[in-house]
Design an enzyme around this catalytic site. Structure first.
Site, PDB file in Angstrom:
ATOM      1  N   TRP A   1       0.823  -1.225   0.000  1.00 34.82           N
ATOM      2  CA  TRP A   1       0.000   0.000   0.000  1.00 34.82           C
ATOM      3  C   TRP A   1       0.847   1.262   0.000  1.00 34.82           C
ATOM      4  O   TRP A   1       0.339   2.343  -0.182  1.00 34.82           O
ATOM      5  CB  TRP A   1      -0.935   0.006   1.221  1.00 34.82           C
TER       6      TRP A   1
ATOM      7  N   GLU B   1      12.027   2.118  -3.500  1.00 33.40           N
ATOM      8  CA  GLU B   1      11.757   3.447  -2.925  1.00 33.40           C
ATOM      9  C   GLU B   1      12.528   3.641  -1.626  1.00 33.40           C
ATOM     10  O   GLU B   1      12.896   4.766  -1.276  1.00 33.40           O
ATOM     11  CB  GLU B   1      10.235   3.631  -2.750  1.00 33.40           C
TER      12      GLU B   1
ATOM     13  N   SER C   1       3.828  -2.082 -12.054  1.00 35.62           N
ATOM     14  CA  SER C   1       2.670  -1.870 -12.936  1.00 35.62           C
ATOM     15  C   SER C   1       1.924  -3.156 -13.265  1.00 35.62           C
ATOM     16  O   SER C   1       1.418  -3.316 -14.382  1.00 35.62           O
ATOM     17  CB  SER C   1       3.089  -1.146 -14.228  1.00 35.62           C
TER      18      SER C   1
ATOM     19  N   GLY D   1       1.538  -2.528  -6.227  1.00 33.62           N
ATOM     20  CA  GLY D   1       1.379  -1.244  -5.557  1.00 33.62           C
ATOM     21  C   GLY D   1       0.015  -0.655  -5.871  1.00 33.62           C
ATOM     22  O   GLY D   1      -0.991  -0.988  -5.239  1.00 33.62           O
ATOM     23  N   GLY D   2      -0.032   0.206  -6.882  1.00 30.00           N
ATOM     24  CA  GLY D   2      -1.252   0.954  -7.204  1.00 30.00           C
ATOM     25  C   GLY D   2      -2.506   0.100  -7.272  1.00 30.00           C
ATOM     26  O   GLY D   2      -3.540   0.437  -6.677  1.00 30.00           O
TER      27      GLY D   2
HETATM   28  P1  PGA Z   1       3.140  -0.508  -8.780  1.00 30.76           P
HETATM   29  O1  PGA Z   1       4.171  -0.682  -7.558  1.00 30.76           O
HETATM   30  O2  PGA Z   1       2.309  -1.760  -8.849  1.00 30.76           O
HETATM   31  O3  PGA Z   1       2.322   0.707  -8.404  1.00 30.76           O
HETATM   32  O4  PGA Z   1       3.950  -0.287 -10.014  1.00 30.76           O
HETATM   33  C1  PGA Z   1       4.776  -1.918  -7.320  1.00 30.76           C
HETATM   34  C2  PGA Z   1       5.727  -1.799  -6.157  1.00 30.76           C
HETATM   35  O5  PGA Z   1       6.410  -0.781  -6.026  1.00 30.76           O
HETATM   36  O6  PGA Z   1       5.820  -2.719  -5.322  1.00 30.76           O
END
Ligand code: PGA
Length: 253
Positions: free
Chosen positions: A13, A102, A215, A236-237
């Site tokens: 998240w 990140e 993604s 993620g998203g």
């Molecule tokens: P994303 O992020 O699905 O938004 O590209 C994946 C992640 O950073 O774990």
């Protein structure tokens, strides 16, 4: 996806969610997990630290797993603002993500630190998801495999097994951008990572799950998860929407 490995669908998240929307999302996923006949996959949510307790309460007994997004390498001490792996375990977490790009970018985390965090996760009884992946410049320079090799070598702690360790291959340029490598490129890197793991942990590498991240969406999950060395996703998203996250998990069936 090989039948010998149970796919893991993990939601990261990141820094998203307040009490109301975070618990609503968790409750919705928990109720789908409860009514699903036979999962055929393992599902995990990694909320921000602030929501771990509330999400844990919302998903209790559903089979949905709980994880943290990071941990400190020490058990306790003078580390203002940090959270130890033991603290995550104390909240009911079974997993922790370490070395996300990140964290590597925003907090300057290097392989040695990631390795120490992973070891701390293991010591606290957590399964660790170790993130690796090349930048766009590294891929363009033909260095994708080399970079992933050195990240595996540098980030994998001693004692890593198929039961306590998951690798997430996340090309940095694919995270949050809507761009993904081709399926051939993904399979090439995953097979390469498995061979690097085998060189370190032997036969354990056959059972170790390697997730794809970057993604992943309902529209591309099926073809990615069907690849022989892709054992689920770190999402993620799309993990912030119950329908999308659930739809991704359904591609494992
Ligand atoms: P994303 O992020 O699905 O938004 O590209 C994946 C992640 O950073 O774990």
């Amino acid at each position: 996806m090989a039948s010998s490995r149970t796919p893991l669908i993990a939601g990261n998240w990141k820094m998203n969610g307040l009490s109301a929307d975070g618990t609503a999302l968790a409750s919705e996923l928990a109720s789908r997990m409860k009514s699903a006949k036979n999962g055929g996959f393992e599902m995990l949510v990694c909320p921000p630290f602030t929501l771990i307790s509330k999400v844990g309460a919302a998903i209790e007994g559903s089979g949905l797993q709980l994880g943290g997004q990071d941990c400190h390498s020490q058990v306790k001490g003078a580390h203002t603002g940090d959270t130890s792996a033991a603290m995550l375990a104390d909240l009911g977490c079974h997993y922790v993500i370490v070395g996300h790009s990140e964290r590597r970018t925003d907090h300057g985390e290097r392989n040695e630190q990631v390795r120490a965090k992973a070891a701390a996760g293991h010591a606290a009884g957590l399964n660790v998801i170790i993130c690796i992946g090349e930048t766009e410049a590294e891929r363009d320079a033909g260095k994708a495999l080399e970079v992933n090799k050195s990240q595996v070598a540098g980030s994998l702690p001693d004692g890593a097994t198929a039961a306590n360790t998951v690798i997430a291959y996340e090309p940095v340029w694919a995270i949050g951008t809507g761009r993904t490598p081709t399926t051939d490129e993904v399979q090439e890197v995953h097979a390469f990572i498995r061979s690097e793991l085998a060189a370190r942990v032997g036969a354990e590498a056959d059972g170790m799950r390697i997730l794809y991240g970057g993604s992943m969406k309902p529209g591309n999950a099926a073809e990615l998860i069907a690849l022989p060395d892709v054992d689920g996703g770190l999402i993620g998203g799309a993990s912030l929407q119950a329908d999308d996250f659930w739809a991704i998990a359904q591609t494992c069936l």
